[in-house]
Design an enzyme around this catalytic site. Structure first.
Site, short mmCIF file in Angstrom:
data_model
loop_
_atom_site.label_atom_id
_atom_site.label_comp_id
_atom_site.label_asym_id
_atom_site.label_seq_id
_atom_site.Cartn_x
_atom_site.Cartn_y
_atom_site.Cartn_z
N GLY A 130 47.39 38.22 28.27
CA GLY A 130 47.73 38.14 29.69
C GLY A 130 48.62 39.30 30.09
CD GLU A 240 47.14 47.27 38.21
OE1 GLU A 240 46.56 46.18 38.16
OE2 GLU A 240 47.47 47.91 37.19
NE ARG A 241 53.37 45.84 37.88
CZ ARG A 241 54.06 45.90 36.76
NH1 ARG A 241 55.17 46.61 36.72
NH2 ARG A 241 53.64 45.27 35.68
#
Length: 387
Positions: A130, A240-241
């Protein structure tokens, strides 16, 4: 302050393109989960995949606010899955190809990605890991003039229909996060297999679980330096964030515009519902939160465009913007009453699609810990250094 006249002209032409070329097909792609190849090629022809990339490979090398516009308008055609497929190709896979790929790799993969001939995906998350990137189990073992890759990845956008995969694997497992490297792999390489996942939202995009069974690739498919992969991944997480923060404020804006128009037409007790104080004040609160997100995200984009390392601010952008998007879209659905729950109205899909925001690209829980480390523990994250 952030957008010039040229930016706004670009926005208008992109809006027209999306309405003419994309919107008529969205319902089909939402049902099939397969975005047809022709649209990738049209995006390539229009230069949309090359906005942020070097001219020598067919790109336009434009400032980051063209990317902001690209992301915002993709959110406003109400298919989080279609938008994700596009930006995962352009800003996840292609970012690594551009930053870590050598001239051969850029010529083979970046040029064809910009033209829309090839589609890429980025493979980092694993079934057991994850958000724990350092805990990945996929390995790349050097044998002669090759690497042999074994392991699996999951939740990969474009994971089934893409042409190539940018993959993180451990080349020195004993070093933990200091032993990760980045590779590029062609889809048709023997030993690569993918299974399509069935999701709550983002229906138009193909999300896959990918297995690597003794996949043999040449040494030259290593991107950047061996064992520097974790630094590369962390460096690109800021973009990306921020992308996911911008996506969030854009879909919030779309939901709010839709519900305000609806309230101006919907009547109850002899007047339109935008005249009821409780509903008006709900909208006022939501609009204020939206404006705060937008202004913050634009300021972070400006700093990133200037070359600043904004991992803290980008993490804050994603954390708060995705949280507010979920809350606003929930309230907007409520304001439509029974119609909000109907599939023919856009809020039902938007509600499902938005829920991925606080999960993908680093969960809100992980982001809070990263921010806490920077704020409380005074931890400093630094960009990867090219040697």
């Amino acid at each position: 302050m952030y957008f010039t006249e040229e930016h706004e002209l670009f926005r208008e032409s992109l809006k027209d393109f999306l309405q003419k070329e994309v919107v008529p097909h969205i319902e089909k792609w939402e049902k099939t989960g397969d975005i047809e190849r022709f649209i990738w090629e049209k995006f390539g022809e229009m230069g949309y995949f090359g906005i942020a990339y070097p001219e020598e490979y067919g790109g336009l090398d434009l400032d980051l606010f063209y990317t902001v516009i690209f992301l915002e308008e993709l959110q406003k055609i109400n298919s989080g899955g279609f938008a994700a497929a596009m930006w995962a190709h352009v800003y996840l896979a292609m970012t690594h190809v551009n930053k870590e790929g050598d001239d051969r790799i850029k010529e083979k993969y970046l040029r064809t990605s910009i033209s829309g001939e090839k589609i890429g995906c980025l493979c980092i998350s694993e079934p057991f890991g994850g958000s724990d990137v350092a805990g990945m189990r996929t390995t790349a073992v050097k044998e002669g003039d090759s690497y042999i890759i074994n392991g699996s990845k999951t939740f990969i956008t474009n994971g089934v229909y893409s042409d190539y995969l940018v993959i993180a694997a451990k080349t020195a497992p004993e070093l933990g996060n200091k032993g990760i490297s980045i590779f590029i792999i062609d889809r048709d390489t023997p030993g690569v297999s993918a299974t399509k996942l069935d999701k709550l939202g983002w229906k138009a995009s193909d999300t896959g679980e990918i297995a690597f069974d003794n996949v043999k690739i040449p040494l030259e498919n290593l991107m950047g330096e061996e064992n520097k992969g974790f630094s590369y991944i962390m460096q690109h997480f800021a973009l990306e964030r921020l992308i996911m923060g911008i996506n969030a404020h854009a879909r919030t804006e779309y939901a709010l515009e839709y519900v305000i128009n609806y309230m101006g037409e919907r009547e109850a007790f002899g007047r339109t519902i935008d005249k009821f104080q409780a509903l008006r004040h709900t909208v006022a609160d939501m609009a204020s939160e939206l404006e705060m997100c937008k202004e913050f995200n634009y300021s972070v984009a400006k700093r990133l465009n200037e070359g600043q390392y904004v991992v803290k601010e980008a993490s804050m952008s994603k954390l708060l913007s995705t949280k507010i998007a979920d809350e606003v879209i929930y309230k907007c659905l409520q304001l439509l009453g029974g119609y909000g729950y109907m599939e023919e109205y856009p809020l039902a899909r938007l509600f499902r699609d938005s829920r991925l925001g606080p999960i993908g690209g680093g969960t809100s829980e992980i982001l809070r810990e990263i921010i806490a480390k920077m704020i409380i523990d005074k931890k400093e994250y630094k960009p990867a250094v090219k040697e």
